[in-house]
Structures are given as structure tokens and as C-alpha cells.
Design a protein around this motif. Structure first.
Motif, short mmCIF file in Angstrom:
data_model
loop_
_atom_site.label_atom_id
_atom_site.label_comp_id
_atom_site.label_asym_id
_atom_site.label_seq_id
_atom_site.Cartn_x
_atom_site.Cartn_y
_atom_site.Cartn_z
N LYS A 138 -24.99 46.67 83.72
CA LYS A 138 -24.70 45.46 84.91
C LYS A 138 -23.42 46.64 85.74
N GLU A 139 -22.79 45.99 84.95
CA GLU A 139 -21.73 46.32 85.38
C GLU A 139 -21.81 48.01 85.63
N LEU A 140 -21.54 48.64 84.82
CA LEU A 140 -21.78 50.55 85.58
C LEU A 140 -22.74 50.36 86.85
N ALA A 141 -23.77 49.60 86.67
CA ALA A 141 -24.54 49.41 87.99
C ALA A 141 -23.92 49.13 89.33
N ARG A 142 -22.90 47.96 89.13
CA ARG A 142 -22.29 47.85 89.89
C ARG A 142 -21.22 48.30 90.33
N ARG A 143 -20.72 49.71 89.54
CA ARG A 143 -19.74 50.24 90.23
C ARG A 143 -20.08 51.28 91.05
N GLU A 144 -21.68 51.70 90.66
CA GLU A 144 -22.11 52.88 90.52
C GLU A 144 -22.51 52.42 92.25
N ALA A 145 -23.55 51.14 92.52
CA ALA A 145 -23.52 51.12 94.15
C ALA A 145 -22.15 50.65 95.04
N THR A 146 -21.42 50.33 94.21
CA THR A 146 -20.08 50.80 95.21
C THR A 146 -19.39 50.96 94.83
N GLY A 147 -19.47 52.79 94.36
CA GLY A 147 -18.69 53.87 94.69
C GLY A 147 -20.06 55.01 95.31
N LEU A 148 -21.49 53.97 95.57
CA LEU A 148 -21.88 54.96 97.03
C LEU A 148 -21.88 54.14 98.24
N GLY A 149 -21.16 53.31 97.99
CA GLY A 149 -20.62 52.07 99.00
C GLY A 149 -22.08 51.32 99.46
N HIS A 150 -22.35 51.11 98.74
CA HIS A 150 -23.86 50.16 99.00
C HIS A 150 -22.98 48.68 98.66
N ARG A 151 -23.72 47.74 99.20
CA ARG A 151 -23.29 46.06 98.59
C ARG A 151 -24.73 45.59 97.84
N TYR A 152 -25.60 46.75 97.39
CA TYR A 152 -27.25 45.61 96.46
C TYR A 152 -26.96 46.64 95.33
N VAL A 153 -27.48 46.41 93.90
CA VAL A 153 -28.17 47.31 92.88
C VAL A 153 -29.15 47.02 93.00
N GLY A 154 -29.76 48.53 93.12
CA GLY A 154 -31.29 48.63 93.41
C GLY A 154 -31.07 49.38 92.13
N THR A 155 -33.15 49.93 91.38
CA THR A 155 -33.22 50.48 90.46
C THR A 155 -32.34 52.43 90.75
N GLU A 156 -31.85 53.14 91.93
CA GLU A 156 -31.13 54.01 91.66
C GLU A 156 -29.71 53.36 91.17
N HIS A 157 -29.30 52.64 91.22
CA HIS A 157 -27.96 52.66 90.50
C HIS A 157 -27.74 51.68 89.13
N LEU A 158 -29.27 51.18 88.31
CA LEU A 158 -29.09 50.95 87.30
C LEU A 158 -29.47 52.47 86.35
N LEU A 159 -30.66 53.17 87.09
CA LEU A 159 -30.26 54.28 86.47
C LEU A 159 -29.22 54.75 86.04
N LEU A 160 -29.08 54.75 87.03
CA LEU A 160 -26.92 56.03 86.81
C LEU A 160 -26.11 55.13 85.88
N GLY A 161 -26.40 53.52 86.10
CA GLY A 161 -25.68 53.05 84.94
C GLY A 161 -26.27 53.45 83.24
N LEU A 162 -27.35 53.36 83.27
CA LEU A 162 -27.84 53.88 82.20
C LEU A 162 -27.17 55.00 81.37
N LEU A 163 -27.31 55.87 82.62
CA LEU A 163 -26.61 56.80 82.04
C LEU A 163 -25.79 58.01 81.62
N HIS A 164 -24.45 56.62 82.14
CA HIS A 164 -23.61 56.78 81.52
C HIS A 164 -23.12 56.76 80.09
#
Length: 69
Positions: free
Chosen positions: A17-43
Motif C-alpha cells: 500500500k505504501e508503494l502504491a501511495r508512493r507511485e501515486a505521489t510520484g505521478l502527481g496524484h492525490r488519490y490511490v487508484g487501481t493503476e497505482h496499486l498495480l504499480l505497487g504490486l510490480l515492485h
């Protein structure tokens, strides 16, 4: 999706979840969506064994979000 609530393990453990939040932040997003969860899982190290890389997937997610696909 609140990232502080514990749901008893599973795929979305706190570090993921933290990785997903970091992905969202890195993309400049203020929300965590499925795209961020996917990227977090791929770590995970095993994602390359599936033929799915983090960098390639992130590039595709960015294209989709910008309407380039």
C-alpha cells in the motif's frame, strides 16, 4: 481508499500500500487508484519472471492516463 485501515493481510499488505501511495505521489496524484496499486504490486522481484516489468508498465499507465493510447 484509506491506506491506514488493516484488512488482514492478503495481496495488499501495508508495504505494498505504501508503494502504491508512493507511485501515486510520484505521478502527481492525490488519490490511490487501481493503476497505482498495480504499480505497487510490480515492485516485487517476481514480476519480471511473469514478463511484466515495472518501468514498462509505468510508461503504459502514464500513456493511458494522458490519453495517448
Amino acid at each position: 481508499m484509506p491506506l491506514t485501515r488493516q484488512h488482514g493481510g492478503g495481496l495488499l499488505t501495508h508495504p505494498r500500500k505504501e508503494l502504491a501511495r508512493r507511485e501515486a505521489t510520484g505521478l502527481g496524484h492525490r488519490y490511490v487508484g487501481t493503476e497505482h496499486l498495480l504499480l505497487g504490486l510490480l515492485h516485487d522481484d517476481g514480476s519480471q519472471a511473469l514478463g511484466v516489468g515495472l518501468r514498462q508498465t509505468r510508461d503504459q499507465v502514464i500513456k493511458v492516463l494522458h490519453g495517448d493510447l
